[in-house]
Motif scaffolding. Structure first.
Motif, PDB file in Angstrom:
ATOM      1  N   ALA A  77       0.829  -1.210   0.000  1.00  0.00           N
ATOM      2  CA  ALA A  77       0.000   0.000   0.000  1.00  0.00           C
ATOM      3  C   ALA A  77       0.863   1.261   0.000  1.00  0.00           C
ATOM      4  O   ALA A  77       0.518   2.261  -0.640  1.00  0.00           O
ATOM      5  CB  ALA A  77      -0.921  -0.021   1.217  1.00  0.00           C
ATOM      6  N   ARG A  78       1.986   1.204   0.685  1.00  0.00           N
ATOM      7  CA  ARG A  78       2.931   2.334   0.725  1.00  0.00           C
ATOM      8  C   ARG A  78       3.471   2.656  -0.665  1.00  0.00           C
ATOM      9  O   ARG A  78       3.602   3.821  -1.049  1.00  0.00           O
ATOM     10  CB  ARG A  78       4.072   1.979   1.671  1.00  0.00           C
ATOM     11  CG  ARG A  78       5.221   2.970   1.748  1.00  0.00           C
ATOM     12  CD  ARG A  78       6.455   2.261   2.309  1.00  0.00           C
ATOM     13  NE  ARG A  78       6.977   1.266   1.398  1.00  0.00           N
ATOM     14  CZ  ARG A  78       7.620   0.143   1.789  1.00  0.00           C
ATOM     15  NH1 ARG A  78       7.794  -0.131   3.069  1.00  0.00           N
ATOM     16  NH2 ARG A  78       8.067  -0.703   0.884  1.00  0.00           N
ATOM     17  N   ASP A  79       3.765   1.621  -1.438  1.00  0.00           N
ATOM     18  CA  ASP A  79       4.411   1.792  -2.739  1.00  0.00           C
ATOM     19  C   ASP A  79       3.443   1.994  -3.892  1.00  0.00           C
ATOM     20  O   ASP A  79       3.820   2.549  -4.936  1.00  0.00           O
ATOM     21  CB  ASP A  79       5.277   0.566  -3.055  1.00  0.00           C
ATOM     22  CG  ASP A  79       6.438   0.390  -2.081  1.00  0.00           C
ATOM     23  OD1 ASP A  79       6.771   1.367  -1.381  1.00  0.00           O
ATOM     24  OD2 ASP A  79       6.983  -0.732  -2.025  1.00  0.00           O
ATOM     25  N   ALA A  80       2.198   1.510  -3.754  1.00  0.00           N
ATOM     26  CA  ALA A  80       1.274   1.459  -4.888  1.00  0.00           C
ATOM     27  C   ALA A  80       0.901   2.846  -5.386  1.00  0.00           C
ATOM     28  O   ALA A  80       0.699   3.784  -4.613  1.00  0.00           O
ATOM     29  CB  ALA A  80       0.024   0.688  -4.492  1.00  0.00           C
ATOM     30  N   GLN A  81       0.780   2.955  -6.712  1.00  0.00           N
ATOM     31  CA  GLN A  81       0.409   4.193  -7.379  1.00  0.00           C
ATOM     32  C   GLN A  81      -0.992   4.044  -7.995  1.00  0.00           C
ATOM     33  O   GLN A  81      -1.436   2.930  -8.287  1.00  0.00           O
ATOM     34  CB  GLN A  81       1.416   4.512  -8.491  1.00  0.00           C
ATOM     35  CG  GLN A  81       2.843   4.668  -7.992  1.00  0.00           C
ATOM     36  CD  GLN A  81       2.983   5.838  -7.026  1.00  0.00           C
ATOM     37  OE1 GLN A  81       2.490   6.941  -7.299  1.00  0.00           O
ATOM     38  NE2 GLN A  81       3.632   5.600  -5.893  1.00  0.00           N
ATOM     39  N   PRO A  82      -1.707   5.149  -8.202  1.00  0.00           N
ATOM     40  CA  PRO A  82      -3.026   5.058  -8.842  1.00  0.00           C
ATOM     41  C   PRO A  82      -2.961   4.279 -10.153  1.00  0.00           C
ATOM     42  O   PRO A  82      -2.033   4.448 -10.954  1.00  0.00           O
ATOM     43  CB  PRO A  82      -3.403   6.524  -9.071  1.00  0.00           C
ATOM     44  CG  PRO A  82      -2.671   7.260  -7.984  1.00  0.00           C
ATOM     45  CD  PRO A  82      -1.359   6.540  -7.829  1.00  0.00           C
ATOM     46  N   GLY A  83      -3.941   3.427 -10.357  1.00  0.00           N
ATOM     47  CA  GLY A  83      -3.976   2.593 -11.549  1.00  0.00           C
ATOM     48  C   GLY A  83      -3.353   1.226 -11.359  1.00  0.00           C
ATOM     49  O   GLY A  83      -3.507   0.353 -12.222  1.00  0.00           O
TER      50      GLY A  83
END
Length: 460
Positions: free
Chosen positions: A421-427
């Motif tokens: 969740a820390r690393d994830a980007q939109p899309g």
């Protein structure tokens, strides 16, 4: 409950008193059999004793004297890697060994009101195919029940009536041993290495699946032919190139004039005698994402057509299907990031299918690694932005992923979800598709998926 017929007054032994075993004991007693029972665990014995069943340690000398048949639960090894002592004792004593699935088929039709039965097996997708077919039937107004390896135990169903349809998901453990296998429609989704210790290798595993088609001779067989084993099975069952008793299912174009259902670039197409008779765009169906679910849709479509449903009825069922828990289940979306629970992806092939369903992935993987290694994953990691590895042997699992993907060793689910969740980007998609069994940290893949969902729900 379905009373088991044909054993009135006979003494029947039941080995293993979990869900299926205890239900089998009840159904046998309801049908007039004298039941003795045993479980190697105290909890199972206590449950049976509380219901008045006689306990007898079945592996002891003389314990099977007077016993007509031994019914064993699917989780108990009966041949490989070594037979349970009670099963070996039954062989030596000449006592027939069966399971609850065999009892189920044996008990149908005694009062001329047999339902139609669809039995679905394969390595991956059989749960989704079974649940999807059941959903399609119910949405079309049919009286249908879901049982076997999913839903209720086969003998826990109410006595079926003639106008009902029973959809069974059957594992290789169940098909290998059942002495009666007589479905009206049998479905083979696909084959990939799994449970090899229980079947002494890949050939034994395929042979266990093949029994569903070879023993009872279903009126119609739906066969996934993306692998050689499926091609072989379809060829064995066909009498000619045009043989409507066999429907071939594939993820690409098929040759020949026979009955086929294929999914290419997200489009399902049904062809008979060289002419396309129906097509559906699967790409926008939220409950069936990815190529693997498109294959499941094809298998369910073919089975539903075998039962007389029309294309419009089936398409409506596909579009309203909500999906199964722990199987490509979209559980949340936060700040443009989707969270998908595919905890049922317990082997490499299932994980590959899950990875192919999404474009840019934060991948939570790892657990109790199965035979065969992880090399088959390597060509499919281009969509993975980063892998977050869990499990007691997370470091070793991470090494098995090779150099083609960035890896963070997390160890446990809480750490992995927080890091992804820390690393994830939109899309992007945070995907739990472990490519491994759960038993190093969880009692089942369901518990693992529930933990993932709880950690996602707890995110700030």
């Amino acid at each position: 409950m379905i009373p088991v017929r044909g054993y009135e007054g006979a003494t029947i032994a039941v080995l293993g008193l979990g869900r299926s075993g205890l239900t089998a004991a009840r159904a046998l007693r309801a049908g007039g059999a004298e039941v003795i029972a045993w479980d190697d665990g105290a909890k199972g014995r206590e449950a049976a004793e509380a219901e008045g069943f006689t306990l007898r340690e079945l592996s002891k000398p003389g314990a099977l004297d007077g016993v007509a048949t031994l019914i064993t639960s699917p989780g108990i090894p009966h041949l490989y890697p070594a037979p349970h002592p009670a099963i070996a004792a039954a062989w030596r004593a000449g006592v027939a060994v069966d399971n609850d699935v065999g009892l189920f088929f044996r008990s149908l039709g005694w009062d001329d009101s047999a339902p139609r039965v669809v039995a679905i097996t394969g390595s991956n997708g059989k749960s989704t195919t079974s649940a999807l077919l059941h959903h399609i039937l119910v949405e079309a107004g049919k009286r249908a029940h879901l049982a076997g390896n999913i839903g209720r135990g086969v003998l826990d169903l109410d006595p079926p009536e003639e106008d009902e349809i029973i959809v069974l998901e059957l594992s290789s453990y169940q098909t290998e041993l059942a002495r009666s296998l007589t479905p009206d429609v049998a479905v083979f989704t696909n084959l990939s290495p799994d449970h090899l210790d229980r079947h002494a290798g890949f050939g034994g595993y395929f042979a266990a699946k093949r029994r569903l088609f070879a023993e009872g001779g279903p009126d119609r067989a739906v066969i996934g032919v993306d692998e050689n084993e499926g091609l072989f099975l379809a060829n064995q069952l066909q009498e000619a190139a045009v043989d409507d008793r066999v429907i071939r299912v594939a993820s690409g174009k098929l040759e020949g004039p026979g009955w086929t259902v294929t999914a290419r670039k997200g489009w399902l197409a049904e062809t008979r005698k060289g002419r396309q008779v129906a097509s559906v765009d699967l790409r926008d169906i939220a409950g069936l994402p990815g190529k693997h679910n498109h294959q499941n849709a094809c298998c369910a479509w073919a089975a539903a057509r075998s039962l007389g449903l029309g294309p419009r009825e089936i398409e409506a069922g596909l579009r309203s299907y909500p999906g199964l828990p722990h199987r490509s289940q979209r559980i949340a979306e936060r700040a443009g990031v989707a969270y998908v629970n595919d905890s049922k992806a317990t082997n490499v092939d299932a994980a590959v299918q899950a990875l192919q369903a999404f474009e840019r992935i934060r991948w939570i993987c790892g657990g109790l690694q199965k035979e065969g290694g992880l090399e088959a994953l390597h060509p499919h990691l281009s969509c993975v932005a980063k892998a977050y590895v869990i499990g007691r042997e997370a470091a070793g699992f991470a090494l098995g992923l090779g150099q083609g993907v960035e890896v963070e060793v997390c160890g446990d689910m809480a750490t992995a979800v927080a890091a992804a969740a820390r690393d994830a980007q939109p899309g992007e998609t945070v995907l739990l598709a472990p490519a491994a069994a759960s038993f190093d940290q969880y009692d089942s893949f369901e518990r693992r998926g529930e933990d993932f969902a709880a950690r996602v729900a707890a995110l700030d």
